[in-house]
Write a protein that holds these residues in place. Sequence first.
Motif, PDB file in Angstrom:
ATOM      1  N   GLU A  49      12.254  -8.150  22.678  1.00 46.02           N
ATOM      2  CA  GLU A  49      11.199  -9.087  23.066  1.00 46.02           C
ATOM      3  C   GLU A  49       9.964  -8.893  22.190  1.00 46.02           C
ATOM      4  OE1 GLU A  49       9.122 -10.793  27.093  1.00 46.02           O
ATOM      5  OE2 GLU A  49       9.390  -8.620  26.977  1.00 46.02           O
ATOM      6  N   MET A  50       9.654  -7.653  21.846  1.00 44.27           N
ATOM      7  CA  MET A  50       8.491  -7.352  21.020  1.00 44.27           C
ATOM      8  C   MET A  50       8.545  -8.062  19.669  1.00 44.27           C
ATOM      9  SD  MET A  50       7.146  -3.580  19.798  1.00 44.27           S
ATOM     10  CE  MET A  50       7.095  -2.937  21.476  1.00 44.27           C
ATOM     11  N   TYR A  51       9.738  -8.336  19.151  1.00 39.81           N
ATOM     12  CA  TYR A  51       9.874  -8.955  17.837  1.00 39.81           C
ATOM     13  C   TYR A  51       9.558 -10.443  17.862  1.00 39.81           C
ATOM     14  CZ  TYR A  51      12.661  -4.692  17.038  1.00 39.81           C
ATOM     15  OH  TYR A  51      13.109  -3.401  16.977  1.00 39.81           O
ATOM     16  N   GLY A  52       9.598 -11.040  19.053  1.00 40.72           N
ATOM     17  CA  GLY A  52       9.262 -12.458  19.164  1.00 40.72           C
ATOM     18  C   GLY A  52      10.308 -13.406  18.603  1.00 40.72           C
ATOM     19  N   ASN A  53      11.555 -12.924  18.439  1.00 38.30           N
ATOM     20  CA  ASN A  53      12.567 -13.780  17.806  1.00 38.30           C
ATOM     21  C   ASN A  53      13.887 -13.829  18.570  1.00 38.30           C
ATOM     22  OD1 ASN A  53      13.709 -11.273  17.181  1.00 38.30           O
ATOM     23  ND2 ASN A  53      13.068 -11.315  15.038  1.00 38.30           N
ATOM     24  N   GLU A  54      13.859 -13.506  19.857  1.00 40.00           N
ATOM     25  CA  GLU A  54      15.098 -13.538  20.637  1.00 40.00           C
ATOM     26  C   GLU A  54      15.696 -14.952  20.697  1.00 40.00           C
ATOM     27  OE1 GLU A  54      14.967 -10.168  24.061  1.00 40.00           O
ATOM     28  OE2 GLU A  54      13.327 -11.631  24.123  1.00 40.00           O
ATOM     29  N   LYS A  55      14.860 -15.959  20.848  1.00 40.71           N
ATOM     30  CA  LYS A  55      15.365 -17.330  20.932  1.00 40.71           C
ATOM     31  C   LYS A  55      16.125 -17.702  19.665  1.00 40.71           C
ATOM     32  CE  LYS A  55      11.906 -19.203  24.112  1.00 40.71           C
ATOM     33  NZ  LYS A  55      10.803 -20.185  24.316  1.00 40.71           N
ATOM     34  N   GLU A  56      15.588 -17.322  18.526  1.00 39.99           N
ATOM     35  CA  GLU A  56      16.218 -17.666  17.249  1.00 39.99           C
ATOM     36  C   GLU A  56      17.516 -16.877  17.039  1.00 39.99           C
ATOM     37  OE1 GLU A  56      12.152 -19.010  17.392  1.00 39.99           O
ATOM     38  OE2 GLU A  56      13.002 -17.017  17.738  1.00 39.99           O
ATOM     39  N   ASN A  78       9.945  -4.508  26.678  1.00 39.74           N
ATOM     40  CA  ASN A  78       8.648  -4.408  26.020  1.00 39.74           C
ATOM     41  C   ASN A  78       7.755  -3.377  26.710  1.00 39.74           C
ATOM     42  OD1 ASN A  78       6.850  -5.045  24.006  1.00 39.74           O
ATOM     43  ND2 ASN A  78       6.819  -7.240  24.446  1.00 39.74           N
ATOM     44  N   ASN A  79       6.777  -2.874  25.969  1.00 40.60           N
ATOM     45  CA  ASN A  79       6.017  -1.701  26.393  1.00 40.60           C
ATOM     46  C   ASN A  79       5.250  -1.859  27.698  1.00 40.60           C
ATOM     47  OD1 ASN A  79       6.878  -0.278  24.200  1.00 40.60           O
ATOM     48  ND2 ASN A  79       4.975  -0.438  23.038  1.00 40.60           N
ATOM     49  N   GLN A  80       4.745  -3.044  27.972  1.00 44.50           N
ATOM     50  CA  GLN A  80       3.877  -3.214  29.141  1.00 44.50           C
ATOM     51  C   GLN A  80       4.645  -3.479  30.423  1.00 44.50           C
ATOM     52  OE1 GLN A  80       4.305  -5.246  26.556  1.00 44.50           O
ATOM     53  NE2 GLN A  80       3.458  -7.303  26.896  1.00 44.50           N
ATOM     54  N   PHE A  81       5.972  -3.360  30.391  1.00 46.09           N
ATOM     55  CA  PHE A  81       6.771  -3.772  31.541  1.00 46.09           C
ATOM     56  C   PHE A  81       7.573  -2.623  32.155  1.00 46.09           C
ATOM     57  CE2 PHE A  81       6.719  -7.840  28.940  1.00 46.09           C
ATOM     58  CZ  PHE A  81       5.628  -8.356  29.626  1.00 46.09           C
ATOM     59  N   HIS A  82       6.978  -1.446  32.263  1.00 45.48           N
ATOM     60  CA  HIS A  82       7.691  -0.303  32.818  1.00 45.48           C
ATOM     61  C   HIS A  82       7.807  -0.359  34.340  1.00 45.48           C
ATOM     62  CE1 HIS A  82       7.567   2.793  29.273  1.00 45.48           C
ATOM     63  NE2 HIS A  82       8.063   1.618  28.916  1.00 45.48           N
ATOM     64  N   LYS A  83       6.890  -1.004  35.016  1.00 42.69           N
ATOM     65  CA  LYS A  83       6.986  -1.105  36.477  1.00 42.69           C
ATOM     66  C   LYS A  83       8.199  -1.946  36.845  1.00 42.69           C
ATOM     67  CE  LYS A  83       2.092  -0.442  37.551  1.00 42.69           C
ATOM     68  NZ  LYS A  83       2.353   0.877  38.195  1.00 42.69           N
ATOM     69  N   LEU A  95      17.308 -12.493  28.680  1.00 46.55           N
ATOM     70  CA  LEU A  95      18.550 -13.247  28.863  1.00 46.55           C
ATOM     71  C   LEU A  95      18.325 -14.733  28.620  1.00 46.55           C
ATOM     72  CD1 LEU A  95      20.514 -12.005  32.028  1.00 46.55           C
ATOM     73  CD2 LEU A  95      21.247 -11.933  29.646  1.00 46.55           C
ATOM     74  N   GLU A  96      17.239 -15.244  29.195  1.00 43.50           N
ATOM     75  CA  GLU A  96      16.952 -16.674  29.057  1.00 43.50           C
ATOM     76  C   GLU A  96      16.633 -17.035  27.612  1.00 43.50           C
ATOM     77  OE1 GLU A  96      13.874 -20.068  30.834  1.00 43.50           O
ATOM     78  OE2 GLU A  96      13.803 -18.006  31.572  1.00 43.50           O
ATOM     79  N   ASP A  97      15.806 -16.225  26.959  1.00 42.82           N
ATOM     80  CA  ASP A  97      15.430 -16.538  25.580  1.00 42.82           C
ATOM     81  C   ASP A  97      16.633 -16.462  24.648  1.00 42.82           C
ATOM     82  OD1 ASP A  97      12.841 -17.017  26.308  1.00 42.82           O
ATOM     83  OD2 ASP A  97      12.045 -15.097  25.605  1.00 42.82           O
ATOM     84  N   LEU A  98      17.488 -15.484  24.873  1.00 45.93           N
ATOM     85  CA  LEU A  98      18.696 -15.364  24.055  1.00 45.93           C
ATOM     86  C   LEU A  98      19.722 -16.448  24.399  1.00 45.93           C
ATOM     87  CD1 LEU A  98      19.056 -11.480  24.207  1.00 45.93           C
ATOM     88  CD2 LEU A  98      18.869 -12.796  22.083  1.00 45.93           C
TER      89      LEU A  98
END
Length: 274
Positions: A49-56, A78-83, A95-98
Amino acid sequence: MNAVPDVTLNNGVTIPQLGFGTFQIPPAETRKATLTALESGYRHIDTAEMYGNEKEVGEAIRDSGIDRDDIFVTSKLNNQFHKAPDARAAFDRSLEDLGLAHIDLFLIHWPRPKSGNFVEAWQTLEEIYRSGRVRAIGVSNFQPHHLRRLLENSVIVPAVNQVEVHPYLTQDEVRAFNTEHDIATEAWSPLAKGMVLNDPVVVRIANDIGRTPAQVTLRWALQRGDIVFPKSVTRERVQENLGLFDFELGEADIAEIAALNRDERTGPDPDNNG
């Protein structure tokens, strides 16, 4: 097409030992580059997700016409989503973006020991794994002390630890810990952002055997047992990086390249990155 060997992970899932990395490939170039890799014979794609290119990446997989089950796809939390709620939402978003029904391997991208909670994140990945929407789970950039804490507070042993590894950063301690606990080592930045390609030792070995410095460096990593995924946006380099399975390095060459280690990172120190 070169025959890429598989590595069997600790849960029985197999992963191609050579893959195609998409880090720092702009989204506008990712579909074409990933499609080129798939057309050239790669069957293992690494994104995040951090790379910003999952959709592609997902678009390229669908456009390739290759059966989904024949392509191994890795993404990362991604880093901010540990909770826990954030980690669940982030996985669903990937999953959705891919555009996929499942992900083959999902990793905690960084331990973030100062501000994150990788134990909570890992326990959430265990929950997602049990749901069947991911075939294997692992971590990235974890040092042995991070892994010890995780193992003390988890049920599932990570299948993979993806860390920076190249001749200038051989990561012997991390790799030994991984091996001891049946965790596969994946090497990101295996060419040290190109720094090793002009190293006199690597260049000499390459000249001696009629290969390129990149091929020699990647072959060194493969023969040590690491999983590697170099990236490129040019067809010639993509294909060159695939040509690693019709030659071997001698033991002396492997030792000489390993001796280049100087504990030099091209990326952040995992203890200081968040």
